[in-house]
Design a protein around this motif. Sequence first.
Motif, PDB file in Angstrom:
ATOM      1  N   ASP A  43      31.362  22.367  30.857  1.00  0.00           N
ATOM      2  CA  ASP A  43      31.314  21.986  29.443  1.00  0.00           C
ATOM      3  C   ASP A  43      29.884  22.002  28.904  1.00  0.00           C
ATOM      4  O   ASP A  43      29.538  21.224  28.019  1.00  0.00           O
ATOM      5  N   GLY A  44      29.059  22.884  29.444  1.00  0.00           N
ATOM      6  CA  GLY A  44      27.661  22.922  29.031  1.00  0.00           C
ATOM      7  C   GLY A  44      27.320  24.094  28.126  1.00  0.00           C
ATOM      8  O   GLY A  44      26.145  24.402  27.939  1.00  0.00           O
ATOM      9  N   TYR A  45      28.337  24.763  27.579  1.00  0.00           N
ATOM     10  CA  TYR A  45      28.095  25.963  26.779  1.00  0.00           C
ATOM     11  C   TYR A  45      28.364  25.709  25.300  1.00  0.00           C
ATOM     12  O   TYR A  45      29.302  24.999  24.931  1.00  0.00           O
ATOM     13  N   ASP A  46      27.515  26.321  24.463  1.00  0.00           N
ATOM     14  CA  ASP A  46      27.709  26.241  23.015  1.00  0.00           C
ATOM     15  C   ASP A  46      28.696  27.293  22.529  1.00  0.00           C
ATOM     16  O   ASP A  46      29.221  27.177  21.418  1.00  0.00           O
ATOM     17  N   LEU A  47      28.946  28.310  23.362  1.00  0.00           N
ATOM     18  CA  LEU A  47      29.872  29.381  22.979  1.00  0.00           C
ATOM     19  C   LEU A  47      30.245  30.183  24.216  1.00  0.00           C
ATOM     20  O   LEU A  47      29.422  30.374  25.120  1.00  0.00           O
ATOM     21  N   ALA A  48      31.502  30.653  24.255  1.00  0.00           N
ATOM     22  CA  ALA A  48      31.935  31.618  25.274  1.00  0.00           C
ATOM     23  C   ALA A  48      32.361  32.898  24.567  1.00  0.00           C
ATOM     24  O   ALA A  48      33.105  32.854  23.577  1.00  0.00           O
ATOM     25  N   ILE A  49      31.853  34.034  25.053  1.00  0.00           N
ATOM     26  CA  ILE A  49      32.298  35.351  24.584  1.00  0.00           C
ATOM     27  C   ILE A  49      33.200  35.898  25.683  1.00  0.00           C
ATOM     28  O   ILE A  49      32.753  36.101  26.819  1.00  0.00           O
ATOM     29  N   LEU A  50      34.465  36.124  25.354  1.00  0.00           N
ATOM     30  CA  LEU A  50      35.489  36.339  26.374  1.00  0.00           C
ATOM     31  C   LEU A  50      36.188  37.684  26.233  1.00  0.00           C
ATOM     32  O   LEU A  50      36.810  37.978  25.200  1.00  0.00           O
ATOM     33  N   ASP A  51      36.091  38.508  27.284  1.00  0.00           N
ATOM     34  CA  ASP A  51      36.900  39.719  27.381  1.00  0.00           C
ATOM     35  C   ASP A  51      38.275  39.315  27.902  1.00  0.00           C
ATOM     36  O   ASP A  51      38.440  38.250  28.506  1.00  0.00           O
ATOM     37  N   LEU A  52      39.282  40.150  27.684  1.00  0.00           N
ATOM     38  CA  LEU A  52      40.634  39.793  28.110  1.00  0.00           C
ATOM     39  C   LEU A  52      41.024  40.415  29.444  1.00  0.00           C
ATOM     40  O   LEU A  52      41.575  39.745  30.310  1.00  0.00           O
ATOM     41  N   GLY A  53      40.742  41.702  29.624  1.00  0.00           N
ATOM     42  CA  GLY A  53      41.168  42.387  30.844  1.00  0.00           C
ATOM     43  C   GLY A  53      40.222  42.124  31.992  1.00  0.00           C
ATOM     44  O   GLY A  53      39.439  42.992  32.374  1.00  0.00           O
ATOM     45  N   LEU A  54      40.319  40.930  32.570  1.00  0.00           N
ATOM     46  CA  LEU A  54      39.390  40.530  33.637  1.00  0.00           C
ATOM     47  C   LEU A  54      40.077  40.540  34.994  1.00  0.00           C
ATOM     48  O   LEU A  54      41.269  40.233  35.094  1.00  0.00           O
ATOM     49  N   PRO A  55      39.354  40.867  36.057  1.00  0.00           N
ATOM     50  CA  PRO A  55      39.924  40.726  37.398  1.00  0.00           C
ATOM     51  C   PRO A  55      40.020  39.249  37.783  1.00  0.00           C
ATOM     52  O   PRO A  55      39.286  38.410  37.270  1.00  0.00           O
ATOM     53  N   GLY A  56      40.947  38.953  38.667  1.00  0.00           N
ATOM     54  CA  GLY A  56      41.065  37.594  39.180  1.00  0.00           C
ATOM     55  C   GLY A  56      41.907  36.693  38.307  1.00  0.00           C
ATOM     56  O   GLY A  56      42.846  36.044  38.784  1.00  0.00           O
ATOM     57  N   LEU A  57      41.591  36.659  37.022  1.00  0.00           N
ATOM     58  CA  LEU A  57      42.300  35.793  36.073  1.00  0.00           C
ATOM     59  C   LEU A  57      42.137  36.412  34.693  1.00  0.00           C
ATOM     60  O   LEU A  57      41.014  36.667  34.256  1.00  0.00           O
ATOM     61  N   ASP A  58      43.237  36.675  34.020  1.00  0.00           N
ATOM     62  CA  ASP A  58      43.161  37.300  32.702  1.00  0.00           C
ATOM     63  C   ASP A  58      42.447  36.382  31.715  1.00  0.00           C
ATOM     64  O   ASP A  58      42.499  35.149  31.820  1.00  0.00           O
ATOM     65  N   GLY A  59      41.785  37.008  30.730  1.00  0.00           N
ATOM     66  CA  GLY A  59      41.031  36.225  29.760  1.00  0.00           C
ATOM     67  C   GLY A  59      41.883  35.221  29.001  1.00  0.00           C
ATOM     68  O   GLY A  59      41.430  34.118  28.685  1.00  0.00           O
ATOM     69  N   SER A  60      43.130  35.576  28.703  1.00  0.00           N
ATOM     70  CA  SER A  60      43.996  34.638  27.988  1.00  0.00           C
ATOM     71  C   SER A  60      44.278  33.401  28.830  1.00  0.00           C
ATOM     72  O   SER A  60      44.373  32.284  28.306  1.00  0.00           O
ATOM     73  N   GLU A  61      44.373  33.562  30.147  1.00  0.00           N
ATOM     74  CA  GLU A  61      44.569  32.425  31.040  1.00  0.00           C
ATOM     75  C   GLU A  61      43.319  31.555  31.101  1.00  0.00           C
ATOM     76  O   GLU A  61      43.404  30.316  31.154  1.00  0.00           O
ATOM     77  N   VAL A  62      42.142  32.196  31.095  1.00  0.00           N
ATOM     78  CA  VAL A  62      40.880  31.439  31.047  1.00  0.00           C
ATOM     79  C   VAL A  62      40.847  30.568  29.792  1.00  0.00           C
ATOM     80  O   VAL A  62      40.485  29.387  29.839  1.00  0.00           O
ATOM     81  N   LEU A  63      41.256  31.151  28.671  1.00  0.00           N
ATOM     82  CA  LEU A  63      41.280  30.413  27.410  1.00  0.00           C
ATOM     83  C   LEU A  63      42.283  29.263  27.469  1.00  0.00           C
ATOM     84  O   LEU A  63      41.981  28.132  27.032  1.00  0.00           O
ATOM     85  N   GLN A  64      43.477  29.520  27.987  1.00  0.00           N
ATOM     86  CA  GLN A  64      44.491  28.474  28.071  1.00  0.00           C
ATOM     87  C   GLN A  64      44.015  27.308  28.933  1.00  0.00           C
ATOM     88  O   GLN A  64      44.230  26.143  28.601  1.00  0.00           O
TER      89      GLN A  64
END
Length: 226
Positions: A43-64
């Motif tokens: 929780d130390g970030y002022d902003l996250a720039i997030l791609d969706l097609g990521l290995p390991g865990l999809d970006g939408s799951e990271v957001l959720q």
Amino acid sequence: MRILLIEDDALLADGLARALRHSGYLVDTAADGRAADQLLTSDGYDLAILDLGLPGLDGSEVLQRLRARRQQTPVLVLSARLAVEERVRLLDLGADDYVVKPVRLDELEARVRALIRRGQGGAVPDLMLGRLRLDTVGKRAWLDDSPLDLNAREWAALEFLAGRVNRIVSKEQLMQALYGWQDDISTNAIEKLMSRLRSKIEVAGITIRTVRGLGYFLEKPDDAAA
């Protein structure tokens, strides 16, 4: 300001990170979803720039997962997925903005500035400390009408302290705010940085106090005069 750039395209991530750092942001990078999820738990970030097609865990799951933890970090989705339905889905999941690749760098940076301001609750763009004025949008400082010569790290330290006037900030907090997790730094580097910054702003009557064993605080000019 600290940004987490989550992008598995190494060339694109490197280019964006360089541009954002040149604009004065502190940028950490993650190339897969699981690493990004772990970094975001701080929780130390002022902003996250997030791609969706990521290995390991999809970006939408990271957001959720981020929103399930009730973290309010602004999220800018940067994706090649064009479908309107996909944009609506991500915005409904908690994204704050959605940009389709490719995007002009100046537009991306404008959206970054807007989201960071929104995340700060519409923070005042100019900070006045006696004779010293800080433009938090343009990342510049003036002493009276003369620009103050600060490098990116000095500016970031001054902005961090100025936003917490008369509040003690530890060396560890400064290290987290000013350096990326990849950087190998020591508390001695913070001491040298504070020394350089003091020498540049003391002429304006701005004092950075050292509290032994605790850290530093920037003293209001009126308090210093008293």
